[in-house]
Design an enzyme around this catalytic site. Structure first.
Site, short mmCIF file in Angstrom:
data_model
loop_
_atom_site.label_atom_id
_atom_site.label_comp_id
_atom_site.label_asym_id
_atom_site.label_seq_id
_atom_site.Cartn_x
_atom_site.Cartn_y
_atom_site.Cartn_z
N ARG A 11 -0.34 -8.44 -3.79
CA ARG A 11 0.19 -8.97 -5.05
C ARG A 11 0.19 -10.51 -5.05
O ARG A 11 0.13 -11.11 -6.12
CB ARG A 11 1.59 -8.40 -5.29
CG ARG A 11 2.59 -8.71 -4.22
CD ARG A 11 3.82 -7.82 -4.28
NE ARG A 11 3.56 -6.44 -3.85
CZ ARG A 11 4.44 -5.45 -3.91
NH1 ARG A 11 5.64 -5.66 -4.42
NH2 ARG A 11 4.12 -4.24 -3.49
N LYS A 25 2.40 -3.82 10.59
CA LYS A 25 2.45 -2.39 10.31
C LYS A 25 2.55 -1.61 11.63
O LYS A 25 2.09 -2.09 12.66
CB LYS A 25 1.16 -1.96 9.60
CG LYS A 25 1.04 -2.40 8.16
CD LYS A 25 -0.28 -1.91 7.56
CE LYS A 25 -0.44 -2.37 6.12
NZ LYS A 25 0.55 -1.79 5.20
N ASP A 72 -8.72 -2.04 2.44
CA ASP A 72 -7.81 -2.76 1.55
C ASP A 72 -8.52 -3.73 0.60
O ASP A 72 -7.87 -4.47 -0.14
CB ASP A 72 -6.73 -3.47 2.38
CG ASP A 72 -5.39 -3.52 1.68
OD1 ASP A 72 -5.19 -2.75 0.73
OD2 ASP A 72 -4.55 -4.35 2.08
N GLU A 121 1.12 -8.44 0.60
CA GLU A 121 0.23 -9.59 0.48
C GLU A 121 -0.73 -9.47 -0.71
O GLU A 121 -1.15 -10.47 -1.27
CB GLU A 121 -0.58 -9.76 1.77
CG GLU A 121 -1.83 -8.85 1.91
CD GLU A 121 -1.54 -7.36 1.95
OE1 GLU A 121 -0.39 -6.99 2.26
OE2 GLU A 121 -2.43 -6.55 1.66
N ASP A 156 -5.82 -5.38 6.51
CA ASP A 156 -4.39 -5.61 6.31
C ASP A 156 -3.61 -5.09 7.51
O ASP A 156 -3.35 -3.90 7.63
CB ASP A 156 -3.93 -4.92 5.02
CG ASP A 156 -2.45 -5.14 4.75
OD1 ASP A 156 -1.84 -6.01 5.41
OD2 ASP A 156 -1.89 -4.45 3.86
N LYS A 209 -8.38 -6.66 -5.60
CA LYS A 209 -7.79 -7.07 -4.34
C LYS A 209 -8.84 -7.01 -3.23
O LYS A 209 -9.47 -5.99 -3.02
CB LYS A 209 -6.61 -6.15 -4.00
CG LYS A 209 -6.02 -6.34 -2.60
CD LYS A 209 -4.78 -5.46 -2.39
CE LYS A 209 -4.29 -5.51 -0.95
NZ LYS A 209 -3.10 -4.65 -0.72
N1 BES Z 1 -2.48 -2.28 1.48
C1 BES Z 1 -1.12 -1.87 1.50
C2 BES Z 1 -0.88 -0.64 0.63
C3 BES Z 1 -1.19 0.68 1.27
C4 BES Z 1 -0.36 1.19 2.25
C5 BES Z 1 -2.27 1.40 0.86
C6 BES Z 1 -0.65 2.41 2.82
C7 BES Z 1 -2.56 2.62 1.43
C8 BES Z 1 -1.75 3.13 2.42
C9 BES Z 1 -0.26 -3.00 0.95
O1 BES Z 1 -0.66 -4.28 1.24
C10 BES Z 1 1.10 -2.81 1.56
O2 BES Z 1 1.22 -2.97 2.73
N2 BES Z 1 2.06 -2.47 0.73
C11 BES Z 1 3.38 -2.23 1.16
C12 BES Z 1 4.30 -2.76 0.11
C13 BES Z 1 5.74 -2.78 0.52
C14 BES Z 1 5.94 -3.75 1.65
C15 BES Z 1 6.56 -3.15 -0.68
C16 BES Z 1 3.58 -0.73 1.33
O3 BES Z 1 3.10 0.05 0.51
O4 BES Z 1 4.21 -0.34 2.33
ZN ZN Z 2 -2.63 -4.52 1.55
MN MN Z 3 0.10 -4.97 3.13
#
Ligand code: BES
Ligand code: ZN
Ligand code: MN
Length: 496
Positions: A349, A275, A286, A347, A268, A263
């Protein structure tokens, strides 16, 4: 870093400091520490007797030698209990010693290898622990408070028969640790510096130094390949996306092909599903999966491993610009499978789906993807292991074994078909998130929908790619997780 290997005795070596290890509960120091103890009139055993130095894991003590031996200082380092000794501990202890020497303001030192029956992998672990612990990200410090940098160290051993083996271990350890630190530099770079373009250039630059081929696809080629998920995620940003293909053709004939997918979200923000601002700055990490993939391909090339390895990195920012994709949108992936967007913050995935589809063109023996995919993975496993999912138990077992040996543990989570149900969409083939339950698994399950029959493993490195403070032999910031794991994975597989 220059690493020398010399046949020498601890009581004869000329150095600013010489590092020797002592086990906990030893009344008399063993191995080289024991020999040194005799030369300096029992000063080490005296320290132990008085209880000032207990040999506890990572404990240190400095002795000044005042001309008694050529080395100016002796750095004692505690190994902990003898029966608990492991290569992971050797890394830890070596890292601690390196940091201690740097804090003394010295530029070089000599070290013995820890005393143990099994010498296998010892010098590699010492080199890894030292180089990983001494790593610092200081590109943007214009006034450096603390300038001391260790520029070289020497591993000494008294037995000439062991020198060749030690040399091999040092070379291995140095190649791997330098690839890890290269990866860490990329991950530590902030979003304004490390754009998708720059990530592509960094991959391209590897081809000058190593036997690699690199192809960087921009928007027109990405469009031609119908990688709509990657294009849609990129639309909210001014930065054009990249699809990076880094190939190591492998050394030998009739080689197995393995595709690594990482990835590469260079920042992000969450996109339209933005966020919260607290700790959003951390989302510069990320692209850690992408950087680890590039680092692993680099290490494999430098080691001359007998595999053809393809590294694929879809790279883009995830920002909420005026052209950004939205919740409710339906995307058509490059395989034609449709995806309903529930949140633009899931995003990773999406861009991985396009990359996994592309990966299968190579008809590889295995596909392994690495991604900082879910916050839920941090909830499940903390910072102690990467989450692992997949469709092939043999592949997962290999990764588990490699992770333990390399000091980068992975832990399997199930991909039962019941989890898949959570991704059913009313309007498209799949939606990009489930409900709140099993967030780490539904991330894996989503990716699994884009894998046909190829053996595949998914590693969620959200909890392992970043270190808030110094731990064991890892300095703060990016860890470069995945590079050591994958290198060991290929080395072990090559031996079978
Ligand atoms: N890059 C993030 C995952 C992440 C979040 C890594 C916090 C480290 C700390 C990913 O793109 C993301 O935002 N994932 C979401 C998925 C959810 C919307 C199903 C998450 O983990 O909140
Ligand atoms: Zn992400
Ligand atoms: Mn994300």
């Amino acid at each position: 870093m220059k690493i020398n290997i010399e046949k020498d005795r601890v009581e004869k070596v000329r150095a600013e400091a010489v590092v020797v290890s002592v086990y906990e509960k030893d009344k008399l120091p063993g191995g080289e520490a024991g020999e040194l103890d005799k030369t300096v009139g029992g000063k080490i055993s005296d320290l132990i007797k008085k209880g000032d130095f207990k040999g506890r894991l990572g404990q240190t003590a400095i002795l000044y030698t005042w001309g008694e031996i050529p080395a100016k200082r002796i750095l004692l380092i505690g190994m902990g209990k003898r029966k608990e000794m492991s290569l992971e501990r050797v890394r830890q202890v070596a890292g601690k010693a390196g940091i201690q020497v740097r804090e003394l303001g010295l530029k070089s030192f000599a070290t013995t290898l820890p005393e143990t029956d099994s010498k296998f992998g010892l010098s590699q672990a010492v080199v890894e622990g030292t180089l990983l612990a001494l790593y610092r990200f200081r590109q943007f410090k214009t006034k450096d408070e603390d300038k001391t940098e260790i520029t070289q160290f020497t591993i000494i051993h008294k037995d000439p028969k062991k020198i060749l083996e030690i040399k091999k271990g040092v070379k291995l350890g140095q190649i791997v640790a330098e690839a890890v630190n290269w990866t860490r530099d990329l991950v530590n770079l902030p979003g304004n510096e490390l754009t998708p373009q720059r990530l592509g250039r960094e991959a391209q630059m590897l081809t000058r130094q190593f036997p690699l081929k690199c192809k960087i696809l921009g928007p027109p080629e990405i469009k031609r390949l119908k990688m709509n998920c990657l294009l849609q995620v990129a639309k909210g940003s001014r930065q054009p996306p990249r699809f990076i293909i880094l190939e190591y053709p492998g050394k030998g004939r009739g080689l197995k092909t393995v595709v690594l997918v990482g990835k590469g979200i260079t920042f992000d923000s969450g996109g339209i599903s933005i966020k919260p601002s607290a700790r959003m700055e951390e989302m510069k990490f990320d692209m850690a999966g992408g950087a680890a993939v590039l680092g692993a391909v680099r290490a494999a090339a430098q080691l001359g491993l007998p595999f053809r390895i393809i590294g694929l990195v879809p790279a883009t920012e995830n920002l909420p610009g005026g052209a950004a994709y939205r919740p409710g949108d339906i995307l058509i992936s490059s395989s034609g499978k449709t995806i309903e967007i529930i949140t633009t913050d899931a995003e990773g995935r999406l861009i991985l789906a396009d990359a996994l589809i592309y990966a299968q063109r190579y008809r590889p023996e295995a596909i392994i993807d690495l991604a900082t995919l879910t916050g839920a993975c941090i909830i499940a496993l903390g910072n102690e292991a990467s989450g692992m999912m997949g469709n092939n138990q043999k592949l997962l077992a290999r990764l588990k074994q490699a992770g333990e040996e390399a000091g980068e543990r992975v832990w399997e989570l199930p991909l039962w078909k019941e989890y898949d149900e959570l991704l059913k969409s009313e309007v498209a083939d799949v939606k990009n998130v489930g409900n709140r339950s099993a967030g780490v698994i539904t991330g894996g399950a989503f990716l699994g929908r884009f894998i046909d029959k190829t053996a595949w493993a998914h590693l969620d490195i959200a909890g392992t790619a970043w270190n808030e403070k110094r731990t064991k032999y890892m300095s703060p910031g990016a860890t470069g997780v995945g590079v050591r794991l994958l290198t060991r994975f290929f080395q072990n597989w090559a031996k079978q």
